[in-house]
Design a protein around this motif. Structure first.
Motif, mmCIF file in Angstrom:
data_model
loop_
_atom_site.group_PDB
_atom_site.id
_atom_site.type_symbol
_atom_site.label_atom_id
_atom_site.label_comp_id
_atom_site.label_asym_id
_atom_site.label_seq_id
_atom_site.Cartn_x
_atom_site.Cartn_y
_atom_site.Cartn_z
ATOM 1 N N LEU A 47 0.837 -1.201 0.000
ATOM 2 C CA LEU A 47 0.000 0.000 0.000
ATOM 3 C C LEU A 47 0.871 1.250 0.000
ATOM 4 O O LEU A 47 1.927 1.285 0.635
ATOM 5 N N LEU A 48 0.440 2.272 -0.709
ATOM 6 C CA LEU A 48 1.173 3.534 -0.704
ATOM 7 C C LEU A 48 1.289 4.056 0.725
ATOM 8 O O LEU A 48 0.322 3.973 1.498
ATOM 9 N N PRO A 49 2.443 4.578 1.113
ATOM 10 C CA PRO A 49 2.639 5.039 2.496
ATOM 11 C C PRO A 49 1.577 6.047 2.919
ATOM 12 O O PRO A 49 1.188 6.933 2.147
ATOM 13 N N THR A 181 0.691 15.124 -4.843
ATOM 14 C CA THR A 181 1.638 14.216 -5.500
ATOM 15 C C THR A 181 1.333 12.764 -5.151
ATOM 16 O O THR A 181 2.129 11.871 -5.447
ATOM 17 N N PHE A 182 0.195 12.525 -4.529
ATOM 18 C CA PHE A 182 -0.176 11.169 -4.141
ATOM 19 C C PHE A 182 -0.327 10.316 -5.398
ATOM 20 O O PHE A 182 -0.958 10.724 -6.375
ATOM 21 N N ALA A 183 0.229 9.132 -5.376
ATOM 22 C CA ALA A 183 0.321 8.311 -6.591
ATOM 23 C C ALA A 183 -0.967 7.596 -6.946
ATOM 24 O O ALA A 183 -1.012 6.918 -7.981
ATOM 25 N N SER A 184 -2.012 7.746 -6.148
ATOM 26 C CA SER A 184 -3.293 7.109 -6.457
ATOM 27 C C SER A 184 -4.433 8.110 -6.340
ATOM 28 O O SER A 184 -5.205 8.091 -5.373
ATOM 29 N N PRO A 228 -11.463 3.789 -10.463
ATOM 30 C CA PRO A 228 -10.546 2.857 -11.131
ATOM 31 C C PRO A 228 -9.752 2.021 -10.135
ATOM 32 O O PRO A 228 -9.237 2.544 -9.144
ATOM 33 N N LEU A 229 -9.666 0.722 -10.412
ATOM 34 C CA LEU A 229 -8.884 -0.160 -9.556
ATOM 35 C C LEU A 229 -7.426 -0.131 -9.997
ATOM 36 O O LEU A 229 -6.912 -1.063 -10.622
ATOM 37 N N ASP A 230 -6.747 0.967 -9.650
ATOM 38 C CA ASP A 230 -5.312 1.025 -9.863
ATOM 39 C C ASP A 230 -4.639 0.112 -8.844
ATOM 40 O O ASP A 230 -5.305 -0.563 -8.048
ATOM 41 N N ARG A 231 -3.338 0.070 -8.856
ATOM 42 C CA ARG A 231 -2.618 -0.863 -7.974
ATOM 43 C C ARG A 231 -2.993 -0.647 -6.504
ATOM 44 O O ARG A 231 -3.258 -1.606 -5.764
ATOM 45 N N ASN A 232 -3.033 0.591 -6.068
ATOM 46 C CA ASN A 232 -3.316 0.869 -4.668
ATOM 47 C C ASN A 232 -4.728 0.452 -4.280
ATOM 48 O O ASN A 232 -4.955 -0.158 -3.232
#
Length: 572
Positions: A47-49, A181-184, A228-232
């Motif tokens: 999970l993203l931090p 800048t959150f990646a999700s 969208p079901l991205d990786r996170n």
């Protein structure tokens, strides 16, 4: 759905996907951008931090000030995302030792969406020391000002796209803020709430509290909101499903699953989206989402079952209303032009004076699926305005469309908000025809014929040896599947051996794969088939049919058989 063609996804097999992975799964994953085995690791440590989501640490500091003597009031949205997010925050704050935590959800018919000044006035009667929004608030400039006038601090947790100006809240947590800048950015409202609670637990150094125990709520809200079901998000959903299957979910989720006749240990993301979420959403659509949140907060199994049964009855009522409205919407749409030169072909606005305000979003979604066009369905609100619910297709950001209309035609829209695939809006009834024209024109500027073509994307053909229960089980376990990471869809030609209508409107088929007379018989179902098996001469035994289908396991009387769930059917 207007289908012009079935396109097969690229079939490349990246070497970085391990050789131990079955070739079919390698093919499916490669078509969804999975490039290495690490992308398939959905363990919680992927999970993203928590700290990477801007604002969560400031939110934790603000919340901590109200732990001992404060009164925290959670104000959510009236859909499943808002309900699960509200329940998550209430459960999380209580679990972290907050003395007084309560929730309030707007009645959509009286107050509409978001933190409005009217909702703030209602909330003020409970004398909160802090208001926390869930799945709303980033557009609530007036509501935040009303709270400031009453000296009530506001923490906004939201995921919707912000407007040109932000409300003057004490803290805003939203992965879609312009400087984020959150990646999700695809995080749902309940996902944002989860990150806030996780940050708070860390700030309070409450090592005995595990935010991961709330992931069943995160999974349900994330799937229900069609983000969208991205990786996170896939990590969040996969981990939530793992808890549900193991029976470690809140009693309300268990009760809704069991009353729907599903087995807890076999639950999938699709079950959350098509079985559980509609029951939860029915409360917000027809009455008040408070009963849905109460179901998710119930710790007693008996109480949870009673509330889940109430939600089930509301869902049956919702289904009856929706079926009537769908037919009326189809009749309205049938009167519009659908040639490439007609403006109405690109964006549809539908309104009937009798339509139910809580169900227009479902109707818009059904017509969008049928015609593959952005659709806004309107109903009359109690104050006489028209409230519209919009649904869009891939490639056309519906929130940006509404923003473009508001910019080109100031004052035409009273208010709006939403995200790429769904949005809500309010306008005056005498502005409806002007808006209809502006909407079609804006879609014409932003859309293209390819995005509106109704293309079905297939993962190719399955061989006869692959049409098995084992393959269906493998595909089911390879998810979670959902928005942006679609469940595998295959296509192929079959011979009909039998066709009949079951349950009044579903087409049940018995098929043989290919042309071999001795090939195995297969069951297929086309839900909501238009027309009758007896009325369509092309459905005779021996006729050929081309299908786009999902492979699934159908269990009946304790026996499992493979079944083709038809998403598109072409006869002849």
């Amino acid at each position: 759905m207007i289908v012009t063609e079935i396109r097969r996804r690229p079939a490349g097999l990246p070497s970085a996907l391990g050789a131990n992975l079955p070739p079919l799964l390698r093919r499916v994953y490669a078509a969804r951008g999975v490039s290495c085995e690490e992308d398939l690791d959905l363990s919680l440590d992927r999970l993203l931090p928590v700290s990477s989501l801007a604002g969560v640490e400031a939110a934790a500091r603000l919340l901590a000030q109200h732990q001992a003597a404060g009164r925290v009031l959670v104000i959510g949205d009236f859909d499943a995302d808002g309900a699960t997010g509200s329940a998550l925050l209430v459960r999380g704050l209580r679990g972290l030792g907050f003395a007084q935590v309560d929730f309030l959800v707007p009645n959509r018919f009286r107050f509409g969406y978001g933190l409005t000044p009217e909702i703030v006035a209602l909330a003020a009667a409970r004398r909160p020391s802090l208001i926390v929004t869930v799945d709303n608030g980033v557009s609530s400039i007036g509501g935040v000002e009303a709270a400031r006038a009453l000296d009530i601090p506001v923490l906004i947790t939201d995921h919707h796209l912000p407007g040109a100006a932000l409300p003057r809240a004490d803290v805003i947590v939203n992965p879609n803020l312009k400087d984020s800048t959150f990646a999700s950015p695809a995080l749902a409202g309940v996902g944002v709430a989860f990150y806030v609670i996780a940050a708070l637990a860390r700030a309070l150094a409450r090592t005995e509290f595990r935010a991961s125990e709330l992931l069943d709520l995160v999974a349900l809200g994330t799937v229900a909101d069609l983000v969208p079901l991205d990786r996170n998000n896939r990590v969040l959903v996969a981990q939530g499903l793992r808890r549900i299957r193991a029976g470690r979910c809140v009693p309300g989720i268990r009760a809704m699953i069991e009353l729907a006749g599903r087995r807890l240990e076999q639950i999938t993301a699709a079950d959350l989206g098509f079985v559980v979420a509609p029951r939860l959403n029915a409360a917000g659509r027809l009455t008040d989402m408070s009963v849905g949140i109460a179901c998710l907060l119930a710790d007693d199994a008996g109480q949870a079952t009673l509330l889940a049964a109430q939600l089930g009855k509301l869902n049956e009522e919702r289904r009856e209303i929706e079926q009537r409205m769908q037919q009326e919407a189809k009749d309205l749409a049938a009167a519009l032009r659908f040639d490439t030169a007609g403006s109405e072909t690109l964006g549809l606005c539908l309104f009937d004076d009798s339509w139910h305000q809580g169900v227009v979003g479902l109707v818009a979604g059904r017509i969008k699926d049928r015609l593959h066009r952005p659709v806004i369905a309107f109903a009359r609100a109690e104050d006489g305005t028209l409230r519209g619910s919009a649904r869009s297709v891939a490639g056309i950001n519906i929130r940006d469309v509404l923003d473009g209309i508001a910019t080109r035609h100031p004052g035409l829209i009273d208010k709006f908000g939403g995200h790429a695939m769904a949005a809500g809006m309010t306008l005056q009834e005498n502005s409806f025809e002007r808006f209809r024209s502006a909407f079609a024109a804006e879609i014409a500027v932003r859309g293209d014929l390819d995005s509106l073509a109704g293309v079905i994307h297939s993962d190719g053909e399955l061989s006869a040896p692959e049409l098995t229960v084992e393959t269906a089980r493998m595909l089911r376990g390879a998810g979670p599947w959902g928005q942006g990471f679609p469940e595998p869809l295959f296509d192929g030609a079959f011979k009909i051996t039998d066709a009949r209508i079951v349950g009044d409107r579903h087409l049940k088929l018995q098929l043989r794969a290919g042309s071999a007379a001795n090939s195995a018989l297969l069951d297929a179902i086309a839900f909501g088939y238009i027309g009758g098996a007896d009325e369509d001469p092309a459905l005779r035994p021996g006729a050929e049919v081309r299908l786009a289908y999902r492979l699934e396991v159908n269990e009946y009387n304790g026996t499992e058989r493979v079944q083709l769930n038809c998403q598109h059917l072409k006869l002849g």
